[in-house]
Motif scaffolding. Structure first.
Motif, PDB file in Angstrom:
ATOM      1  N   ASN A  38      37.959  53.654  48.530  1.00  0.00           N
ATOM      2  CA  ASN A  38      37.000  53.111  49.496  1.00  0.00           C
ATOM      3  C   ASN A  38      36.886  51.591  49.465  1.00  0.00           C
ATOM      4  O   ASN A  38      35.947  51.013  50.046  1.00  0.00           O
ATOM      5  CB  ASN A  38      35.614  53.723  49.263  1.00  0.00           C
ATOM      6  CG  ASN A  38      35.044  53.361  47.887  1.00  0.00           C
ATOM      7  OD1 ASN A  38      35.663  52.616  47.130  1.00  0.00           O
ATOM      8  ND2 ASN A  38      33.874  53.902  47.572  1.00  0.00           N
ATOM      9  N   ASN A  39      37.824  50.929  48.793  1.00  0.00           N
ATOM     10  CA  ASN A  39      37.883  49.461  48.736  1.00  0.00           C
ATOM     11  C   ASN A  39      36.745  48.837  47.928  1.00  0.00           C
ATOM     12  O   ASN A  39      36.516  47.632  48.010  1.00  0.00           O
ATOM     13  CB  ASN A  39      37.910  48.842  50.137  1.00  0.00           C
ATOM     14  CG  ASN A  39      39.209  49.126  50.856  1.00  0.00           C
ATOM     15  OD1 ASN A  39      40.270  49.191  50.240  1.00  0.00           O
ATOM     16  ND2 ASN A  39      39.137  49.327  52.163  1.00  0.00           N
ATOM     17  N   VAL A  40      36.033  49.636  47.152  1.00  0.00           N
ATOM     18  CA  VAL A  40      34.997  49.118  46.263  1.00  0.00           C
ATOM     19  C   VAL A  40      35.543  49.144  44.833  1.00  0.00           C
ATOM     20  O   VAL A  40      35.789  50.216  44.272  1.00  0.00           O
ATOM     21  CB  VAL A  40      33.704  49.948  46.354  1.00  0.00           C
ATOM     22  CG1 VAL A  40      32.667  49.417  45.356  1.00  0.00           C
ATOM     23  CG2 VAL A  40      33.152  49.926  47.773  1.00  0.00           C
ATOM     24  N   SER A  41      35.730  47.969  44.249  1.00  0.00           N
ATOM     25  CA  SER A  41      36.325  47.871  42.914  1.00  0.00           C
ATOM     26  C   SER A  41      35.240  47.888  41.850  1.00  0.00           C
ATOM     27  O   SER A  41      34.482  46.919  41.718  1.00  0.00           O
ATOM     28  CB  SER A  41      37.169  46.598  42.806  1.00  0.00           C
ATOM     29  OG  SER A  41      38.219  46.605  43.758  1.00  0.00           O
ATOM     30  N   LYS A  42      35.193  48.982  41.094  1.00  0.00           N
ATOM     31  CA  LYS A  42      34.172  49.136  40.050  1.00  0.00           C
ATOM     32  C   LYS A  42      34.676  48.691  38.682  1.00  0.00           C
ATOM     33  O   LYS A  42      33.886  48.487  37.772  1.00  0.00           O
ATOM     34  CB  LYS A  42      33.716  50.602  39.978  1.00  0.00           C
ATOM     35  CG  LYS A  42      33.112  51.122  41.273  1.00  0.00           C
ATOM     36  CD  LYS A  42      32.644  52.553  41.137  1.00  0.00           C
ATOM     37  CE  LYS A  42      33.819  53.511  40.999  1.00  0.00           C
ATOM     38  NZ  LYS A  42      34.643  53.579  42.221  1.00  0.00           N
ATOM     39  N   ASP A  43      35.994  48.561  38.519  1.00  0.00           N
ATOM     40  CA  ASP A  43      36.557  48.129  37.242  1.00  0.00           C
ATOM     41  C   ASP A  43      37.910  47.487  37.510  1.00  0.00           C
ATOM     42  O   ASP A  43      38.336  47.350  38.659  1.00  0.00           O
ATOM     43  CB  ASP A  43      36.679  49.309  36.270  1.00  0.00           C
ATOM     44  CG  ASP A  43      37.422  50.494  36.866  1.00  0.00           C
ATOM     45  OD1 ASP A  43      38.365  50.278  37.666  1.00  0.00           O
ATOM     46  OD2 ASP A  43      37.067  51.644  36.557  1.00  0.00           O
ATOM     47  N   THR A  44      38.592  47.087  36.429  1.00  0.00           N
ATOM     48  CA  THR A  44      39.858  46.371  36.605  1.00  0.00           C
ATOM     49  C   THR A  44      40.972  47.263  37.158  1.00  0.00           C
ATOM     50  O   THR A  44      41.853  46.778  37.875  1.00  0.00           O
ATOM     51  CB  THR A  44      40.301  45.754  35.267  1.00  0.00           C
ATOM     52  OG1 THR A  44      40.250  46.754  34.239  1.00  0.00           O
ATOM     53  CG2 THR A  44      39.400  44.591  34.887  1.00  0.00           C
ATOM     54  N   GLU A  72      39.456  36.589  44.718  1.00  0.00           N
ATOM     55  CA  GLU A  72      39.355  35.510  43.739  1.00  0.00           C
ATOM     56  C   GLU A  72      38.707  35.954  42.421  1.00  0.00           C
ATOM     57  O   GLU A  72      39.028  35.447  41.351  1.00  0.00           O
ATOM     58  CB  GLU A  72      38.546  34.347  44.330  1.00  0.00           C
ATOM     59  CG  GLU A  72      39.258  33.612  45.454  1.00  0.00           C
ATOM     60  CD  GLU A  72      40.430  32.784  44.963  1.00  0.00           C
ATOM     61  OE1 GLU A  72      40.593  32.656  43.731  1.00  0.00           O
ATOM     62  OE2 GLU A  72      41.193  32.279  45.796  1.00  0.00           O
ATOM     63  N   ASN A  73      37.776  36.909  42.498  1.00  0.00           N
ATOM     64  CA  ASN A  73      37.038  37.312  41.299  1.00  0.00           C
ATOM     65  C   ASN A  73      37.730  38.411  40.492  1.00  0.00           C
ATOM     66  O   ASN A  73      37.203  38.874  39.493  1.00  0.00           O
ATOM     67  CB  ASN A  73      35.633  37.780  41.680  1.00  0.00           C
ATOM     68  CG  ASN A  73      35.656  39.007  42.590  1.00  0.00           C
ATOM     69  OD1 ASN A  73      36.594  39.197  43.359  1.00  0.00           O
ATOM     70  ND2 ASN A  73      34.627  39.831  42.511  1.00  0.00           N
ATOM     71  N   PHE A  74      38.919  38.854  40.908  1.00  0.00           N
ATOM     72  CA  PHE A  74      39.628  39.896  40.182  1.00  0.00           C
ATOM     73  C   PHE A  74      40.172  39.358  38.861  1.00  0.00           C
ATOM     74  O   PHE A  74      40.709  38.251  38.803  1.00  0.00           O
ATOM     75  CB  PHE A  74      40.762  40.447  41.023  1.00  0.00           C
ATOM     76  CG  PHE A  74      40.321  41.373  42.134  1.00  0.00           C
ATOM     77  CD1 PHE A  74      38.981  41.637  42.360  1.00  0.00           C
ATOM     78  CD2 PHE A  74      41.269  41.986  42.955  1.00  0.00           C
ATOM     79  CE1 PHE A  74      38.575  42.483  43.375  1.00  0.00           C
ATOM     80  CE2 PHE A  74      40.875  42.842  43.976  1.00  0.00           C
ATOM     81  CZ  PHE A  74      39.525  43.090  44.181  1.00  0.00           C
TER      82      PHE A  74
END
Length: 311
Positions: free
Chosen positions: A178-184, A199-201
C-alpha cells in the motif's frame, strides 16, 4: 544527488544489466540483508543457464553465492516474473539451481541450500499480504509433532532443523503493497514497486541504489535499450491480462449454458478452462505477430510449441 521524485531504473533491468558487477554488489546485499534479517555478503555471481543474457530474454533472474552473518554459504536466486503459472515455475527453477551447482561425484550432503526470492508483478493466488515465506516441514499425521534432525545430522549438515536443508521461497507481491513504509524492508518494497527512493529512507543498499540506478546517468544508447525493455513489459502485461480476463468472462458465460445439463458449478468451471485456453491462444497469436519465437511464447503462456504453431 538526485531528488526523491526522480525515477530510477527498474530493479529487474538493474539485475540484468547493472548489479552483476562486483562494484555494485552493495545494492543487492542491502536488499537481501533486509529481507532475510541477516547481513548478506555476496561471494560471486554464479554462471548458469538462468544467468544467460539474451536480447529476447523475458525472465530477469540471477543466481548468487552468498555468506550470511553466521558464515553459512548458500545460493540465492532472485527473479522477477509476470507469469500466472508461477508456483510451478519457482519449483522447477529451484530444482534446476540445485542440480546445476552440485558437483559430479559428491554426496548428497553437499547439496546447496537455495533461497528463491521472487518479485511478482501480478497477484499470485488469493491473499492480502505482500510478502510470503515458504519452507519445508514434516509433521506427524497422528500426533502432529515435527520431525527433527538428529545430533549426528546436525553436525553433518551444519543445520539446526530440516527446513534449513530445503529450499525456501519468498514471494513479494508488489501490487498488494500500500506504499506505506513501516520499516526498512518496506522501504525496499516501495522502491521495487515505484522505482523511487524517498529522502528519508535508510534501508541498507538504498543509498547506493539511488546513486547507481539514476536514469539520467544512462548513455543515450542505454536509455533507448531500457525504454524498449519497459515498453515490451507494458505490452506483455496489458496483452496477457486483457486476454486472460476476456477469456475468463467468456468461459463463465459458456459454462452457464453447459451448466443446465451438467450442473451449474461444473459447467462454469469447464467454461472458464476453455475460455482461458482461448485467451492464451489469442495471446500467442499476438506475440507471434510481435516477432516473438515459439519457445519464448511457450515459456510465458504455458502452451505447448504445437499449440502455439497451430494457433
Amino acid at each position: 544527488m538526485p531528488n526523491s521524485s526522480r525515477k530510477l531504473i527498474s530493479f529487474d533491468w538493474a539485475i540484468k544489466k547493472i548489479l552483476r558487477s562486483k562494484a555494485n554488489f552493495g545494492i543487492l546485499e542491502g536488499f537481501l540483508s533486509e529481507l532475510l534479517f541477516t547481513n548478506i555478503q555476496i561471494l560471486e555471481i554464479l554462471e548458469s543457464e538462468s544467468n544467460q543474457e539474451k536480447q529476447d530474454d523475458k525472465f530477469n533472474r540471477v543466481d548468487i553465492k552468498v555468506k550470511d552473518s553466521e558464515q553459512k554459504i548458500y545460493i540465492i536466486e532472485v527473479q522477477f516474473s509476470r507469469e500466472l503459472d508461477y508456483l510451478q515455475r519457482i519449483l522447477y527453477s529451484c530444482s534446476k539451481v540445485i542440480t546445476e551447482h552440485l558437483p559430479k561425484g559428491v554426496s548428497y550432503s553437499e547439496v546447496s541450500k537455495v533461497i528463491s526470492v521472487n518479485i511478482l508483478h501480478f497477484d499470485l493466488g488469493k491473499g492480502d499480504d505482500y510478502i510470503y515465506h515458504g519452507t519445508t516441514r514434516f509433521i506427524g499425521l497422528h500426533n502432529q509433532t515435527e520431525l527433527e534432525l538428529s545430533a549426528e545430522q546436525k553436525n553433518l549438515y551444519a543445520a539446526k532443523k530440516i527446513a534449513d536443508l530445503y529450499p525456501e521461497y519468498y514471494l513479494i507481491e508488489l501490487r498488494n503493497f500500500n506504499n506505506v513504509s513501516k520499516d526498512t524492508l518496506d522501504e525496499w518494497i516501495y522502491f521495487l514497486k515505484n522505482e523511487k527512493i524517498e529522502e528519508n529512507f535508510t534501508a541498507k543498499g538504498l543509498k547506493e541504489a539511488k546513486e547507481t540506478l539514476d536514469i539520467l546517468k544512462m548513455t543515450p544508447q542505454e536509455r533507448l535499450a531500457y525504454e524498449r525493455h519497459q515498453e515490451d513489459l507494458h505490452y506483455q502485461a496489458s496483452m496477457y491480462e486483457s486476454t486472460y480476463v476476456l477469456g475468463k468472462l467468456e468461459g463463465k458465460e459458456e459454462g452457464r449454458e453447459e451448466g443446465r445439463e451438467e450442473g451449474i458449478e461444473i459447467g462454469i468451471a469447464i467454461g472458464e478452462e476453455r475460455g482461458l485456453k482461448r485467451a492464451l491462444l489469442q495471446t500467442a497469436k499476438k506475440m507471434q505477430r510481435a516477432g516473438m519465437n515459439s519457445n519464448d511464447i511457450a515459456e510465458l503462456t504455458g502452451l505447448t510449441i504445437e499449440e502455439i504453431e497451430q494457433s
